[in-house]
Design a protein around this motif. Sequence first.
Motif, PDB file in Angstrom:
ATOM      1  N   ARG A 300       0.810  -1.227   0.000  1.00 10.45           N
ATOM      2  CA  ARG A 300       0.000   0.000   0.000  1.00 10.45           C
ATOM      3  C   ARG A 300       0.845   1.279   0.000  1.00 10.45           C
ATOM      4  N   ALA A 326      -2.083   2.728  -4.821  1.00  9.69           N
ATOM      5  CA  ALA A 326      -2.591   3.282  -3.565  1.00  9.69           C
ATOM      6  C   ALA A 326      -3.435   4.524  -3.853  1.00  9.69           C
ATOM      7  N   PHE A 347      -6.830   0.595  -1.923  1.00  8.81           N
ATOM      8  CA  PHE A 347      -5.737   0.194  -2.811  1.00  8.81           C
ATOM      9  C   PHE A 347      -6.271  -0.800  -3.826  1.00  8.81           C
TER      10      PHE A 347
END
Length: 393
Positions: A300, A326, A347
């Motif tokens: 992420r 992300a 994400f």
Amino acid sequence: MKRSLIFLLLLTFVHCGKDLSPFGGEPEITTLKPRLKPEWPNPNWKVVSPESVGVSSTKLGLVEEYAFTRTGDETDRKGRRTDALVILRNGKLIYEKYARNFSEDKIHLTWSVSKSILQTMYGIAVKEGLVKLDDPGYYHYEPLSRDEAHKKITIRHLLNMSSGLAAEEGYESGPLKSSVIAMLYTRGRKDMGAFCAGLPLRAEPGTQVYYSSCDTNILSAILKKVYGAEEYDKLPFEKIFKPLGITNVTFERDGSGTYVGSSYLYMTAKDLAKIGYLYLNDGVWNGERLLPEGWVQFTRTPAPGYKTTPYSEDLDQDNYTAHWYANTGVPERGVHEPWPDAPKDTFAGLGHWGQMLYVIPSLDLIIVRFGDDREKAFIKNDFLKLVKESVIR
């Protein structure tokens, strides 16, 4: 003097505190919260009404209208062209619809969502101690040792799309200019990893983010060297798909037997949702840790190379991480989040022509959308805004 020293120490402490992953990075998002007694598909998802998990059926109707209302014709292949849409909340299936001759059992080409599954394979290899993110790629894959410049390219650089290799990703520019076309369909298709490893450098490794299918297929070739051909053949099937109960899947290979991790994985929408659920649960499946601790946080975190990538307006279109995307933005580079109306912790794995796997931890949502978009009529932010607004509690 003392005050300055204390201030510097505090800055150091705060900075270190941001590094929430053993794999590096400074995500501006919180760590995943442990999910209490998650329900697992064994092997199928439990189907419930949206209201039973705090989602409005009426508002989901607006999501459906956006996704499935055709705005173009079949001949021109324009407009929004959704093939499948699956939504899960709290580990339960609350919405499922198919179009254009697709069904729940028909596998769909995921295009570059394949890259996110290739990243899952790396999580397993890291957990097994076979590779480290900062290993130079040539340690494992001889073609990357052709010159000294290539020797600086690490596994991390490749996962972050920051190898520096002079690939050209444009599909429309033709095989003479486009390395991705040449790799997939002409002079590179016999051994995609070797073809890509032979490209010159355009930038110092680690300093420039450039989306490149070549980086992915070099990674795939490295895994084959690391595991050996026999174990590599079984890797995605035995260590990802089998534990997750995924049986209806096709993963194509190049002429050398290497998985085309950049592009050619076929799955059903509900099975792809299982990949998302694995990441929503921090790499744990049915009580067993498949991915190492910290891997999802690494997943992420926007690539460090954004900090030195030459600025352009295109940077706002995505926040590339480690073969995922992300929604954090990269504030120090003036890069905004790509989906401002979605939760910041969203994400995703994304692919050509509208393939989407979204994970939204704060809303406990998994969304899979397959499509055949040939123009920019399906606006991701507008779609995610409607999904978010359907959650009533």
